[in-house]
Every structure is written in structure tokens, then in C-alpha cells.
Design a protein around this motif. Sequence first.
Motif, PDB file in Angstrom:
ATOM      1  N   VAL A 116      21.581 -10.485  80.367  1.00 14.71           N
ATOM      2  CA  VAL A 116      20.184 -10.028  79.647  1.00 14.71           C
ATOM      3  C   VAL A 116      19.748 -11.160  78.719  1.00 14.71           C
ATOM      4  O   VAL A 116      18.349 -11.400  78.588  1.00 14.71           O
ATOM      5  N   GLN A 164      14.750  -1.710  74.980  1.00  8.49           N
ATOM      6  CA  GLN A 164      14.080  -0.663  76.175  1.00  8.49           C
ATOM      7  C   GLN A 164      12.709  -0.718  76.059  1.00  8.49           C
ATOM      8  O   GLN A 164      12.182  -0.351  76.970  1.00  8.49           O
ATOM      9  N   PHE A 167      11.334  -3.836  77.905  1.00  5.23           N
ATOM     10  CA  PHE A 167      11.395  -3.871  79.509  1.00  5.23           C
ATOM     11  C   PHE A 167      10.598  -2.556  79.963  1.00  5.23           C
ATOM     12  O   PHE A 167      10.368  -2.650  81.230  1.00  5.23           O
ATOM     13  N   ARG A 168      10.049  -1.705  79.224  1.00  5.47           N
ATOM     14  CA  ARG A 168       9.046  -0.865  79.511  1.00  5.47           C
ATOM     15  C   ARG A 168       7.631  -1.070  79.420  1.00  5.47           C
ATOM     16  O   ARG A 168       6.745  -0.511  80.116  1.00  5.47           O
ATOM     17  N   ASP A 173       5.718  -6.715  82.312  1.00  9.26           N
ATOM     18  CA  ASP A 173       5.724  -6.539  83.929  1.00  9.26           C
ATOM     19  C   ASP A 173       4.676  -7.146  84.443  1.00  9.26           C
ATOM     20  O   ASP A 173       4.605  -7.871  85.753  1.00  9.26           O
ATOM     21  N   LEU A 178      10.088  -9.490  86.154  1.00  9.82           N
ATOM     22  CA  LEU A 178      11.051  -8.491  86.485  1.00  9.82           C
ATOM     23  C   LEU A 178      11.155  -8.220  88.059  1.00  9.82           C
ATOM     24  O   LEU A 178      12.010  -7.499  88.480  1.00  9.82           O
ATOM     25  N   GLY A 183      15.325 -10.956  86.765  1.00 15.11           N
ATOM     26  CA  GLY A 183      14.775  -9.882  86.099  1.00 15.11           C
ATOM     27  C   GLY A 183      15.144  -8.426  86.455  1.00 15.11           C
ATOM     28  O   GLY A 183      15.180  -7.575  85.562  1.00 15.11           O
ATOM     29  N   MET A 187      16.651  -5.675  83.624  1.00 17.98           N
ATOM     30  CA  MET A 187      15.830  -4.526  83.615  1.00 17.98           C
ATOM     31  C   MET A 187      16.929  -3.236  83.914  1.00 17.98           C
ATOM     32  O   MET A 187      17.073  -2.205  83.205  1.00 17.98           O
ATOM     33  N   GLN A 191      18.343  -0.544  80.789  1.00 23.07           N
ATOM     34  CA  GLN A 191      17.940   0.980  81.266  1.00 23.07           C
ATOM     35  C   GLN A 191      19.147   1.731  81.573  1.00 23.07           C
ATOM     36  O   GLN A 191      19.123   2.996  81.876  1.00 23.07           O
TER      37      GLN A 191
END
Length: 498
Positions: A116, A164, A167-168, A173, A178, A183, A187, A191
Motif C-alpha cells: 500500500v 479508505q 481509495f473510494r 479512480d 487503480l 493499484g 485497493m 478495503q
Amino acid sequence: MTDAWTDKRSRGVMNLVVHSATRALFLDSVDCSSIKKDGKYIFELVDKCIDDIGADKVVQVVTDNASVNVAAASLMKAKRPSIFWNGCAAHCIDLMLEDIGKLKPVDKTIAQARQVTVFLYAHTRVLALMRDVLGNDLVRSGMTRFSTAYLNLKSLQDNKKELQKLFRSEELDEMGYLKKAKGKKAMKTVQSDPFWKRVDTAVNFFEPMANLLRRMDSDVPAMGFFHGYVMDIIDKRWDNKLKSPLHLAGYFLNPYYYYPNKKSIEGDGQFRAAVITCITRMIDDPMIQEMAIEELKMYKNQTDSFGEDISIRQRRNKNFDPATWWLNHGTCTPNLRTLAMKILSLACSSSACERNWSVFEQVHSKKRNRLLHGKMRDLVFVKCNSRLIQKKANKRRDPIEKEVDDVLDDDDNEFITGIVPTAESEETEVVQAEKSEQVQASQGASTSEAQTNKRTALHRKKRKRSMHSLLNSIKEDPVETSSSSEEDNQAEDDDISD
């Protein structure tokens, strides 16, 4: 304290550092390239240093736990029985952290956390977005690999919700990173609820040892707190290396631990026996020895100044200095007070020696690799002790955190590069360093030639200007000639001075 090191010219250098109740002081360094560094040599080196300082002012010698230092300790005990020789607590704790890191669940969690971190720091746009969301950097560079692992996992744990959310986010994106393999793995890890549970477990494993390392690895006297911080998980290494009379006596004489656990401490005879051992070894006069042992009763029963309200109130604060507490409240036991202050003012590690190697690297650089050891030692003496003075003023610095201006500039950090250092990589770095030195040498030669040509052209220009001024002065009358020649001479002097 003493520790050995090899510089860029493959010279063996040994540092000698003195630690007192107030600060550490760099004393000397010795070039030991042509000498076999066995137990006898280390003993003679430390013994000479003790003679220079004064044996009556030295309580203990702290080194790492190498076999040659164990041999030197036995020689020291035979010649100077009043001086203790202890192993470095920070070195032992680092080995304990390494043992924890080898556990399969912890090792897997560290590997996933590294993935990560590498993903976030591998792309500048992702890194900028991460800093906007988190408000700070994620990676904290540490002194050793295993303390770094804890710091990295702890920072992930503290920023769980922000990561979190990152990454949302649509911004991440839209960048398209990702969709790549790294990526997707990063992710999936962020998660994953099982990953965060393992992070919590790993931090719980590391945290007691990391807190202990912070205390032991600083220059603040920690002898009174060492035994109290030790947990059952480290008994295997601790029993062999770090159960000396000084460590046990420091625990006994620290009122923060002694009075709440007085029944168990007095029931275990090794603590009182350690105090008596320190009394007999550190005090030469038999009469004073008897008086100090007798004064232990007053300390145990909290009589006189030990039972006053302010004494009880101050000893309940975990952040207090036990040596200062004895100075203020041990007046009813003068002999035991002197002994307790000596023991509780001691350091538990030789990390002050290891921190000097970075100063050696700065002084003995590629451009100054012809420095003789005497000159280098004097420069390091000034620079290192100046840094120690500045460090004493900055008491809020984390002792296990390495200071880096920008984490992206720390090429040795495996949590940024994703590359775990190996022996082959170190050999490759040495070869690359030699090639860079050759390139710099050739560039330096061309640069020096260009500078020489520039100086020659400037000298010719000045000579031409002087000739013109001389010819012009001949055409004028004598009065004007004398004044103009003085002006020209002054102009020539100004040009030369410029």
C-alpha cells in the motif's frame, strides 16, 4: 559507551562516548584498521579511557552483545570489580522486534502494508492527493527495519478512515492507477477488514517494545524504568543479557514501581540482593556499606521524608525523574541517596555511539575522502557535540524516528522503494559508488581546466587595459600624466582586487 564502524575507505573506527545524568558527550574515536578487534584490545581501549576520566567517576560500560565485548567484560571485572559492564538494551530490543516480525501473521501484514505504501508514494499525483486527504505524510522513517515496521503500521492504523476514503474517491479512480495490478492489490488491501484486524494485532505486538525502545534509545537516563517496561514476551533474551544487578537495583530503587509492588518485590529476593551487590561493589568503605544497607529499612517503611505528602504525590507520576526524587526526598538516607542517584542516572544502551556514524558520513564525504583520522576526529568532535547540545534543547523529538527532510529523498527506506535490502544490492551500490567517483574525477579535471583558461583570459584582459591607459597618458601634459597614471594605477589595483 563504545561501538565500531567502517568508513568509506574501509577503515575500522571505534567511537567512545561518555554519558552523564544531564547529557551524552562524544569523547574520542580510534582508527583500529590494522588491529585485531578482540576482547583484549577492546578492554585495553576502554580501560585507558577510564584512566583518563577517573575510575571513581565511572559506574558502567555499555556495548552491544558481541562475543568480543563479553570477553572484554570479564577482563574488566577482574581488574575493576567496582565497574559494571552491561549489554546495549536497544540492541536487544531490536532483536526482540525482529523475532516478533518473523511471526507469520505479522510478516504477512507488514508485506501488505508495504504494498500500500509503495503504491501511494510511487506516483506524484497520487501522493499529492493522499496528502490532501490525510493532511500529512503516511510513512515515518525509523532507525531500524523493525521499528520502522511498527511506525508504518501505526500510521496506517491512525489514518484508516482517511485511507479508505481516499481509495473510494473519484479523483483517484479518474487517474487510472487503480486499474493496474499494483493499484488493484493496494485497493483490495485497504478495503479488507481482515487486513485491518491484523494491523491492530501487529501494533499490539509491537507497541510495548516500541515504547520501551523509545525510552532506552534516548539519551535520557532510563535505568530505573527498564525492568518495569519489560514484558513476558522478551524473557528469553532478557534473562540472558539484561538481568544485571544494575537493572534490578534500578527497578528496586524507583519508587514508582517499588511501593505499588512492594510485597512481590520483597518476596523475590533477587531485587534486594542486587541492591546489596551494587552497594558492596560501588562503595569501598565497609562502614558506609553497613549504613547504606541499614538505610534500606527507612526506604521500605516510608519513614521520615519518604512518607511526606509531596514525596508520595510526586512518585505517582510516571514521567517523573527518579534520580531527582531521591535528591529531593532521600535526605534522611544520605548514603543510600548517593547510590540511588548514581544508578538511576545511568543509560541502558550504547545508541549514542551509533548515532555518531551519520556525522562521520557527513564529514568524510566523497570530496573529502583524503582526510586523515586525526583531522576527521577533531571535526566530528565539534560537530557531534554541537548536535548533542541542540538535541538536548529539542526534547520532543522521537528517538526512534530518523530525521529526513523529505521522505521521498530517503532511498534506503524499503517502505517507499518496496525493495528489501540484500547483500547483493549492497555490493551493487558499492560498484555504482566507485563508478560515480571516477565520473566525478573526470568532470573535476575538465572543470579545473576550464577555470584555468578563464583566469588566463581575465589576466590578459587586465594587461591589455593597462597598456591602453599607459599609451593615453603619454599624449597628455606632465601634470595630467602624473594624475592620470595614478588614476590608472588605482583602477588597475581595483581590477586586480575585484
